[in-house]
Design a protein around this motif. Structure first.
Motif, PDB file in Angstrom:
ATOM      1  N   ASN A   1      46.700  52.589  93.247  1.00 44.33           N
ATOM      2  CA  ASN A   1      47.045  51.313  92.537  1.00 44.33           C
ATOM      3  C   ASN A   1      45.986  51.147  91.361  1.00 44.33           C
ATOM      4  O   ASN A   1      45.442  49.960  91.063  1.00 44.33           O
ATOM      5  CB  ASN A   1      46.548  50.177  93.604  1.00 44.33           C
ATOM      6  N   LEU A   2      45.956  51.893  90.504  1.00 39.51           N
ATOM      7  CA  LEU A   2      45.061  52.044  89.440  1.00 39.51           C
ATOM      8  C   LEU A   2      45.613  51.079  88.193  1.00 39.51           C
ATOM      9  O   LEU A   2      45.059  50.720  87.505  1.00 39.51           O
ATOM     10  CB  LEU A   2      44.926  53.517  88.560  1.00 39.51           C
ATOM     11  N   GLY A   3      46.886  51.130  88.086  1.00 38.58           N
ATOM     12  CA  GLY A   3      47.675  50.616  87.088  1.00 38.58           C
ATOM     13  C   GLY A   3      46.936  50.798  85.613  1.00 38.58           C
ATOM     14  O   GLY A   3      46.241  51.790  85.489  1.00 38.58           O
ATOM     15  N   ALA A   4      47.547  50.198  84.819  1.00 37.14           N
ATOM     16  CA  ALA A   4      47.197  50.933  83.290  1.00 37.14           C
ATOM     17  C   ALA A   4      45.655  50.720  82.967  1.00 37.14           C
ATOM     18  O   ALA A   4      45.204  51.557  82.586  1.00 37.14           O
ATOM     19  CB  ALA A   4      48.092  49.991  82.101  1.00 37.14           C
ATOM     20  N   GLU A   5      45.076  49.490  83.516  1.00 34.92           N
ATOM     21  CA  GLU A   5      43.860  49.310  83.515  1.00 34.92           C
ATOM     22  C   GLU A   5      42.802  50.367  83.799  1.00 34.92           C
ATOM     23  O   GLU A   5      41.889  50.853  83.260  1.00 34.92           O
ATOM     24  CB  GLU A   5      43.505  47.816  84.070  1.00 34.92           C
ATOM     25  N   GLY A   6      43.219  50.582  85.239  1.00 36.83           N
ATOM     26  CA  GLY A   6      42.340  51.761  86.002  1.00 36.83           C
ATOM     27  C   GLY A   6      42.504  53.238  85.251  1.00 36.83           C
ATOM     28  O   GLY A   6      41.713  54.003  84.849  1.00 36.83           O
ATOM     29  N   VAL A   7      43.494  53.576  84.740  1.00 33.80           N
ATOM     30  CA  VAL A   7      43.822  54.639  84.112  1.00 33.80           C
ATOM     31  C   VAL A   7      43.217  54.679  82.796  1.00 33.80           C
ATOM     32  O   VAL A   7      42.812  55.834  82.243  1.00 33.80           O
ATOM     33  CB  VAL A   7      45.501  55.176  83.896  1.00 33.80           C
ATOM     34  N   GLY A   8      43.332  53.580  82.011  1.00 27.00           N
ATOM     35  CA  GLY A   8      42.571  53.565  80.836  1.00 27.00           C
ATOM     36  C   GLY A   8      41.151  53.624  80.807  1.00 27.00           C
ATOM     37  O   GLY A   8      40.352  54.243  80.164  1.00 27.00           O
ATOM     38  N   ARG A   9      40.370  53.247  81.921  1.00 28.05           N
ATOM     39  CA  ARG A   9      39.065  53.426  82.280  1.00 28.05           C
ATOM     40  C   ARG A   9      38.639  54.919  82.583  1.00 28.05           C
ATOM     41  O   ARG A   9      37.663  55.416  82.102  1.00 28.05           O
ATOM     42  CB  ARG A   9      38.534  52.655  83.626  1.00 28.05           C
ATOM     43  N   LEU A  10      39.599  55.573  83.225  1.00 28.64           N
ATOM     44  CA  LEU A  10      39.521  56.830  83.342  1.00 28.64           C
ATOM     45  C   LEU A  10      39.915  57.933  82.021  1.00 28.64           C
ATOM     46  O   LEU A  10      38.979  58.940  81.916  1.00 28.64           O
ATOM     47  CB  LEU A  10      40.684  57.409  84.546  1.00 28.64           C
ATOM     48  N   ALA A  11      40.707  57.410  81.557  1.00 29.18           N
ATOM     49  CA  ALA A  11      41.125  58.228  80.068  1.00 29.18           C
ATOM     50  C   ALA A  11      40.121  58.567  79.194  1.00 29.18           C
ATOM     51  O   ALA A  11      39.912  59.738  78.600  1.00 29.18           O
ATOM     52  CB  ALA A  11      42.049  57.491  79.406  1.00 29.18           C
ATOM     53  N   GLY A  12      39.191  57.722  79.158  1.00 21.52           N
ATOM     54  CA  GLY A  12      38.045  57.752  78.016  1.00 21.52           C
ATOM     55  C   GLY A  12      36.928  58.928  78.536  1.00 21.52           C
ATOM     56  O   GLY A  12      36.396  59.567  77.764  1.00 21.52           O
ATOM     57  N   VAL A  13      36.822  59.125  79.877  1.00 23.34           N
ATOM     58  CA  VAL A  13      36.163  60.245  80.152  1.00 23.34           C
ATOM     59  C   VAL A  13      36.777  61.844  80.650  1.00 23.34           C
ATOM     60  O   VAL A  13      36.102  62.628  80.602  1.00 23.34           O
ATOM     61  CB  VAL A  13      35.386  59.754  81.674  1.00 23.34           C
ATOM     62  N   LEU A  14      38.085  61.548  80.859  1.00 21.52           N
ATOM     63  CA  LEU A  14      38.643  62.950  80.965  1.00 21.52           C
ATOM     64  C   LEU A  14      38.507  63.961  80.055  1.00 21.52           C
ATOM     65  O   LEU A  14      38.410  65.130  80.386  1.00 21.52           O
ATOM     66  CB  LEU A  14      40.234  62.575  81.346  1.00 21.52           C
ATOM     67  N   GLY A  15      38.085  63.666  78.900  1.00 17.90           N
ATOM     68  CA  GLY A  15      37.914  64.720  77.861  1.00 17.90           C
ATOM     69  C   GLY A  15      36.659  65.421  77.858  1.00 17.90           C
ATOM     70  O   GLY A  15      36.329  66.480  77.484  1.00 17.90           O
ATOM     71  N   GLU A  16      35.776  64.796  78.793  1.00 16.74           N
ATOM     72  CA  GLU A  16      34.447  65.309  79.090  1.00 16.74           C
ATOM     73  C   GLU A  16      34.495  66.348  80.171  1.00 16.74           C
ATOM     74  O   GLU A  16      33.666  67.099  80.508  1.00 16.74           O
ATOM     75  CB  GLU A  16      33.156  64.454  79.451  1.00 16.74           C
ATOM     76  N   CYS A  17      35.651  66.274  81.010  1.00 18.83           N
ATOM     77  CA  CYS A  17      35.793  67.248  82.048  1.00 18.83           C
ATOM     78  C   CYS A  17      36.476  68.543  81.700  1.00 18.83           C
ATOM     79  O   CYS A  17      37.636  68.670  81.631  1.00 18.83           O
ATOM     80  CB  CYS A  17      36.752  66.351  83.189  1.00 18.83           C
ATOM     81  N   LYS A  18      35.643  69.383  80.940  1.00 18.57           N
ATOM     82  CA  LYS A  18      36.150  70.748  80.347  1.00 18.57           C
ATOM     83  C   LYS A  18      36.707  71.455  81.423  1.00 18.57           C
ATOM     84  O   LYS A  18      37.706  72.357  80.664  1.00 18.57           O
ATOM     85  CB  LYS A  18      34.735  71.307  79.629  1.00 18.57           C
ATOM     86  N   ALA A  19      36.244  71.831  82.678  1.00 17.44           N
ATOM     87  CA  ALA A  19      36.906  72.515  83.594  1.00 17.44           C
ATOM     88  C   ALA A  19      38.281  71.896  84.191  1.00 17.44           C
ATOM     89  O   ALA A  19      38.942  72.893  84.787  1.00 17.44           O
ATOM     90  CB  ALA A  19      35.881  72.818  84.445  1.00 17.44           C
ATOM     91  N   LEU A  20      38.616  70.635  83.679  1.00 14.00           N
ATOM     92  CA  LEU A  20      39.754  70.215  84.539  1.00 14.00           C
ATOM     93  C   LEU A  20      40.999  71.043  84.106  1.00 14.00           C
ATOM     94  O   LEU A  20      41.286  70.990  82.985  1.00 14.00           O
ATOM     95  CB  LEU A  20      39.801  68.663  84.161  1.00 14.00           C
ATOM     96  N   VAL A  21      41.586  71.230  85.034  1.00 13.80           N
ATOM     97  CA  VAL A  21      42.952  72.097  84.765  1.00 13.80           C
ATOM     98  C   VAL A  21      44.129  71.250  85.355  1.00 13.80           C
ATOM     99  O   VAL A  21      45.274  71.256  85.046  1.00 13.80           O
ATOM    100  CB  VAL A  21      42.917  73.421  85.674  1.00 13.80           C
ATOM    101  N   CYS A  22      43.833  70.515  86.535  1.00 10.80           N
ATOM    102  CA  CYS A  22      44.958  69.906  87.332  1.00 10.80           C
ATOM    103  C   CYS A  22      44.558  68.202  87.617  1.00 10.80           C
ATOM    104  O   CYS A  22      43.659  67.916  88.039  1.00 10.80           O
ATOM    105  CB  CYS A  22      45.297  70.603  88.541  1.00 10.80           C
ATOM    106  N   LEU A  23      45.321  67.599  86.968  1.00 10.71           N
ATOM    107  CA  LEU A  23      45.231  65.935  87.122  1.00 10.71           C
ATOM    108  C   LEU A  23      46.349  65.381  87.580  1.00 10.71           C
ATOM    109  O   LEU A  23      47.626  65.436  87.247  1.00 10.71           O
ATOM    110  CB  LEU A  23      44.842  65.543  85.783  1.00 10.71           C
ATOM    111  N   ASP A  24      46.146  64.699  88.984  1.00 11.96           N
ATOM    112  CA  ASP A  24      47.330  64.047  89.641  1.00 11.96           C
ATOM    113  C   ASP A  24      47.287  62.494  89.532  1.00 11.96           C
ATOM    114  O   ASP A  24      46.528  62.034  90.094  1.00 11.96           O
ATOM    115  CB  ASP A  24      47.631  64.545  90.841  1.00 11.96           C
ATOM    116  N   LEU A  25      47.905  61.908  88.760  1.00  5.19           N
ATOM    117  CA  LEU A  25      47.793  60.513  88.946  1.00  5.19           C
ATOM    118  C   LEU A  25      49.031  59.666  89.359  1.00  5.19           C
ATOM    119  O   LEU A  25      49.334  58.458  88.726  1.00  5.19           O
ATOM    120  CB  LEU A  25      47.602  59.993  87.232  1.00  5.19           C
ATOM    121  N   GLY A  26      50.074  60.412  89.631  1.00  3.73           N
ATOM    122  CA  GLY A  26      51.200  59.668  90.273  1.00  3.73           C
ATOM    123  C   GLY A  26      51.237  58.479  91.058  1.00  3.73           C
ATOM    124  O   GLY A  26      50.223  58.407  91.536  1.00  3.73           O
ATOM    125  N   ASP A  27      52.233  57.722  90.927  1.00  7.43           N
ATOM    126  CA  ASP A  27      52.271  56.796  91.851  1.00  7.43           C
ATOM    127  C   ASP A  27      51.297  55.628  91.547  1.00  7.43           C
ATOM    128  O   ASP A  27      50.538  55.092  92.624  1.00  7.43           O
ATOM    129  CB  ASP A  27      52.340  56.961  93.306  1.00  7.43           C
TER     130      ASP A  27
END
Length: 131
Positions: free
Chosen positions: A77-103
């Motif tokens: 139940n993140l919605g656009a607001e919750g995903v927006g909060r995460l989006a700003g920091v995801l670029g700092e996760c340099k090792a991140l290969v797989c991100l699942d934000l479905g549903d």
């Protein structure tokens, strides 16, 4: 391998809390704990129901999880607001290969901010060490 003096949390590599309905308050407590998880490679919080408020707590710490490769946050139940909060920091996760934000009912715009995917039907973002 972790040194004997290191806490067990610091040695944690995979954390699966899927379906635990942790909510936003518990997401804040989890975020505090994640600060110590320096070896964490997989974090699965599928169906944990922490919403946009909880995503803000997690966003505050995900950039510190330098070994994080797999992040599963679908059905929260993140919605656009919750995903927006995460989006700003995801670029700092340099090792991140797989991100699942479905549903997460986030819409195309938030979906694009989270990883450059083209629409709300895309639930999984995979990348090759560049965001």
């Amino acid at each position: 391998m972790c040194a004997k003096s290191t806490s067990i949390v610091a040695c944690l590599v995979h954390l699966f809390l899927s379906g635990n309905q942790i909510g936003s308050r518990e997401a804040k407590m989890l975020a505090d704990l994640l600060r110590e998880c320096k070896a964490l490679q997989t974090l699965d919080l599928n169906s944990s129901n922490f919403g946009a408020e909880g995503s803000g707590s997690l966003a505050g710490v995900l950039g510190e999880c330098k070994a994080l490769e797999n992040l599963v946050l679908c059905n929260n139940n993140l919605g656009a607001e919750g995903v927006g909060r995460l989006a700003g920091v995801l670029g700092e996760c340099k090792a991140l290969v797989c991100l699942d934000l479905g549903d997460n009912d986030m819409g195309a715009e938030a979906c694009g901010r989270a990883g450059g995917v083209s629409g709300p039907g895309h639930s999984r973002v995979e990348r090759q060490r560049s965001w």
